[in-house]
Design a protein around this motif. Sequence first.
Motif, mmCIF file in Angstrom:
data_model
loop_
_atom_site.group_PDB
_atom_site.id
_atom_site.type_symbol
_atom_site.label_atom_id
_atom_site.label_comp_id
_atom_site.label_asym_id
_atom_site.label_seq_id
_atom_site.Cartn_x
_atom_site.Cartn_y
_atom_site.Cartn_z
ATOM 1 N N PRO A 61 0.807 -1.219 0.000
ATOM 2 C CA PRO A 61 0.000 0.000 0.000
ATOM 3 C C PRO A 61 0.840 1.269 0.000
ATOM 4 O O PRO A 61 0.451 2.282 -0.612
ATOM 5 C CB PRO A 61 -0.857 -0.123 1.274
ATOM 6 N N PHE A 80 -7.173 6.251 -3.590
ATOM 7 C CA PHE A 80 -6.476 5.268 -2.765
ATOM 8 C C PHE A 80 -6.876 5.387 -1.303
ATOM 9 O O PHE A 80 -7.160 4.372 -0.633
ATOM 10 C CB PHE A 80 -4.960 5.444 -2.897
ATOM 11 N N LEU A 81 -6.889 6.600 -0.784
ATOM 12 C CA LEU A 81 -7.215 6.806 0.629
ATOM 13 C C LEU A 81 -8.647 6.380 0.940
ATOM 14 O O LEU A 81 -8.908 5.783 1.993
ATOM 15 C CB LEU A 81 -6.996 8.274 1.004
ATOM 16 N N ALA A 84 -8.645 2.507 0.874
ATOM 17 C CA ALA A 84 -7.932 1.952 2.018
ATOM 18 C C ALA A 84 -8.745 2.109 3.298
ATOM 19 O O ALA A 84 -8.803 1.187 4.129
ATOM 20 C CB ALA A 84 -6.576 2.633 2.164
ATOM 21 N N THR A 87 -11.606 -0.403 3.207
ATOM 22 C CA THR A 87 -11.093 -1.749 3.476
ATOM 23 C C THR A 87 -10.824 -1.949 4.962
ATOM 24 O O THR A 87 -11.236 -2.958 5.555
ATOM 25 C CB THR A 87 -9.799 -2.001 2.682
ATOM 26 N N PHE A 88 -10.136 -0.997 5.572
ATOM 27 C CA PHE A 88 -9.792 -1.103 6.988
ATOM 28 C C PHE A 88 -11.056 -1.186 7.845
ATOM 29 O O PHE A 88 -11.152 -2.028 8.751
ATOM 30 C CB PHE A 88 -8.954 0.107 7.416
ATOM 31 N N ALA A 118 -4.604 -5.616 3.399
ATOM 32 C CA ALA A 118 -3.696 -4.476 3.208
ATOM 33 C C ALA A 118 -2.882 -4.637 1.929
ATOM 34 O O ALA A 118 -2.734 -3.692 1.143
ATOM 35 C CB ALA A 118 -2.772 -4.346 4.413
ATOM 36 N N THR A 121 -5.003 -4.140 -1.110
ATOM 37 C CA THR A 121 -5.343 -2.725 -1.277
ATOM 38 C C THR A 121 -4.337 -2.057 -2.203
ATOM 39 O O THR A 121 -4.701 -1.365 -3.161
ATOM 40 C CB THR A 121 -5.364 -2.009 0.084
ATOM 41 N N GLY A 122 -3.053 -2.267 -1.914
ATOM 42 C CA GLY A 122 -2.025 -1.685 -2.771
ATOM 43 C C GLY A 122 -2.042 -2.255 -4.172
ATOM 44 O O GLY A 122 -1.964 -1.512 -5.163
ATOM 45 N N ALA A 167 -10.671 -6.035 -0.007
ATOM 46 C CA ALA A 167 -9.761 -4.989 -0.487
ATOM 47 C C ALA A 167 -10.018 -4.648 -1.944
ATOM 48 O O ALA A 167 -10.098 -3.462 -2.320
ATOM 49 C CB ALA A 167 -8.318 -5.426 -0.295
ATOM 50 N N ASN A 171 -11.601 -1.037 -3.266
ATOM 51 C CA ASN A 171 -10.813 -0.142 -4.108
ATOM 52 C C ASN A 171 -11.418 0.015 -5.495
ATOM 53 O O ASN A 171 -11.333 1.098 -6.082
ATOM 54 C CB ASN A 171 -9.368 -0.629 -4.169
#
Length: 201
Positions: A61, A80-81, A84, A87-88, A118, A121-122, A167, A171
């Motif tokens: 990420p 992205f934010l 993320a 997802t969290f 995580a 996500t990236g 994730a 995204n």
Amino acid sequence: MGTLKMVSFKGSRPVSRTRIGATAIPCSSALCMTTALPAIIRADTTGNIEAAGDFLQIALPLTAFGVTYLEDDREGRIQFLKGAATTFGVVQVTKAGVDKWRPNYSDQNSYPAGHTAAAFTGASVLQTRYGWQYGAPAYGLAGFVGYSRSRAEAHYSDDVLAGASIAMLSNWLYTTPLDNGATFQPSVTGDSVGVNLQVPT
């Protein structure tokens, strides 16, 4: 405006290529680790594999976030934010609600797999926003993170699958492909046929 030109004479074999103003793809610490993973796996030590997974679940990420600066992509950074954060939130709420024991019985936070979420996500941002030149190695590394969590008996396979799915879906909800203004034009000159690719510099 830079130009990538490939021309073929009497066939499909390219005989000349000119590239101007091309943007080099960075080799981040996360993506370059693809060269080290075979040695880690061959070493066949759970500790090394788990440590590599612990590193990658942070590095992937962070790499995606860093590429938004490399590409001067403020919109991608916001996307992205958002992804993320979603997802969290989903992972933590689900963990609290499901209360599933890990395979090693260390606690009841097995479902879904947070490390895997995580990492994916990236990977999902890199692929969706910037293409497979980033996405292919990133997804491979994210898959390794999932494997490392199962190998360490921290998660069952369905935990890993759930983390990856959360994730990716989170995204995909926000992330759109980057429009870099590239254009393709056919080129026919005499007995040569080719394609001109124009990309912004």
